[in-house]
Write a protein that holds these residues in place. Sequence first.
Motif, PDB file in Angstrom:
ATOM      1  N   UNK A 133     -43.470 -29.420 -96.738  1.00  0.00           N
ATOM      2  CA  UNK A 133     -44.549 -29.190 -97.704  1.00  0.00           C
ATOM      3  C   UNK A 133     -45.839 -28.820 -96.972  1.00  0.00           C
ATOM      4  N   UNK A 134     -45.768 -27.794 -96.164  1.00  0.00           N
ATOM      5  CA  UNK A 134     -46.919 -27.440 -95.320  1.00  0.00           C
ATOM      6  C   UNK A 134     -48.077 -26.849 -96.114  1.00  0.00           C
ATOM      7  N   UNK A 135     -47.888 -26.604 -97.404  1.00  0.00           N
ATOM      8  CA  UNK A 135     -48.983 -26.074 -98.225  1.00  0.00           C
ATOM      9  C   UNK A 135     -49.697 -27.157 -99.026  1.00  0.00           C
ATOM     10  N   UNK A 136     -49.150 -28.379 -98.997  1.00  0.00           N
ATOM     11  CA  UNK A 136     -49.763 -29.461 -99.792  1.00  0.00           C
ATOM     12  C   UNK A 136     -49.927 -30.759 -99.008  1.00  0.00           C
ATOM     13  N   UNK A 137     -49.576 -30.782 -97.727  1.00  0.00           N
ATOM     14  CA  UNK A 137     -49.587 -32.025 -96.949  1.00  0.00           C
ATOM     15  C   UNK A 137     -50.002 -31.743 -95.508  1.00  0.00           C
ATOM     16  N   UNK A 138     -50.855 -32.613 -94.957  1.00  0.00           N
ATOM     17  CA  UNK A 138     -51.229 -32.520 -93.539  1.00  0.00           C
ATOM     18  C   UNK A 138     -50.155 -33.228 -92.707  1.00  0.00           C
ATOM     19  N   UNK A 139     -49.655 -32.548 -91.683  1.00  0.00           N
ATOM     20  CA  UNK A 139     -48.642 -33.124 -90.799  1.00  0.00           C
ATOM     21  C   UNK A 139     -49.254 -33.467 -89.451  1.00  0.00           C
ATOM     22  N   UNK A 140     -48.615 -34.473 -88.779  1.00  0.00           N
ATOM     23  CA  UNK A 140     -49.000 -34.865 -87.425  1.00  0.00           C
ATOM     24  C   UNK A 140     -47.854 -34.518 -86.471  1.00  0.00           C
ATOM     25  N   UNK A 141     -48.166 -34.466 -85.183  1.00  0.00           N
ATOM     26  CA  UNK A 141     -47.138 -34.156 -84.176  1.00  0.00           C
ATOM     27  C   UNK A 141     -45.991 -35.155 -84.242  1.00  0.00           C
ATOM     28  N   UNK A 142     -46.322 -36.416 -84.574  1.00  0.00           N
ATOM     29  CA  UNK A 142     -45.289 -37.458 -84.654  1.00  0.00           C
ATOM     30  C   UNK A 142     -44.262 -37.169 -85.755  1.00  0.00           C
ATOM     31  N   UNK A 143     -44.637 -36.370 -86.751  1.00  0.00           N
ATOM     32  CA  UNK A 143     -43.705 -36.037 -87.833  1.00  0.00           C
ATOM     33  C   UNK A 143     -42.571 -35.134 -87.352  1.00  0.00           C
TER      34      UNK A 143
END
Length: 318
Positions: A238-248
């Motif tokens: 969901x890269x258009x609605x959620x911020x991701x971290x490297x740990x993800x």
Amino acid sequence: MKRRLILILVSATMLLSACNQASGETNSQELKENTLDSAASSPANDESSSMESSTEDYSDYVGLWSTDGSRITDSGAEFNIEIEGDKITNASLYTQTSSYDRFAEVDNITGTIIDGTCTYKFSDDGWDNSGTLLIQLKDNTITIDVEDFVLSEDNVIGYGINGHYELIKVQDDDSQTTTSDTTLNKYNDDWTEEQILAELDKRSHYKDETSYYPDFLRYKEVVCECTDISVDCYPLFNTDTQYYQASDFENVPPIIIHLAKNEIYARHGYIFTDEDLNNFYLTQLWYLPEVQAADFDDSVFNEYEKNNLELLSKLDTY
């Protein structure tokens, strides 16, 4: 005088007898030589004739065969075979089940046909399974049995080339003469199962034209536990609605990270110049090719996409 005449007659008779004997011996010798010549050439001719008559004609088996005598539209198996003499020069066995959008294939099949039977060992069917194909060409039918099948340890789904296949020849006028709508449509949640299957069928050939799909499918089924018809309906992340971290992405395979980065572009209809990558996104029902690479403007990205694209670009090592 009378005595001399008798001697002459006797001498003439003896000379005539000698000539006849010599002539008979000559004719006998010629007959004997001709007989020997004929006998000497006969075995070779017999052997050649025997060899020619012992080779069966398998030319009628050349072509496309399937489980129902027509091209796959939902589920089934297809066997495409090329034959020269008693040799299978190239063949491929393809199976598909549209219910869960899975497929498997053994290609580059070769071998010698003996009494209508050919065996071929395979080490990968797209799922890392192995086994032996027992191919039988008899009575204008083809049957294939998979023997010594070994399921890959990584194949938790259990799918692959296995079991028994009875095949019917696909006639030329049935191969692909139907005219159908080939316009691609973008998936939405209101679609029925019939609409999904129809769109999957239109895009199915792209799966054979990209190297990404097998790894994508394993990730969706094993990690995401998506094993139903929706496997191609939604993006990986969901890269258009959620911020991701490297740990993800610590345990995410490099190829999936590569796809996650590029699907940010794909969401906006970006047409990839990399044919392999472009063919992969054409398998995805949420994707429509709309914007050429030269015309693409990245100002369409929202803040989530900009941040995630920066992160994934750093993590992408594929």
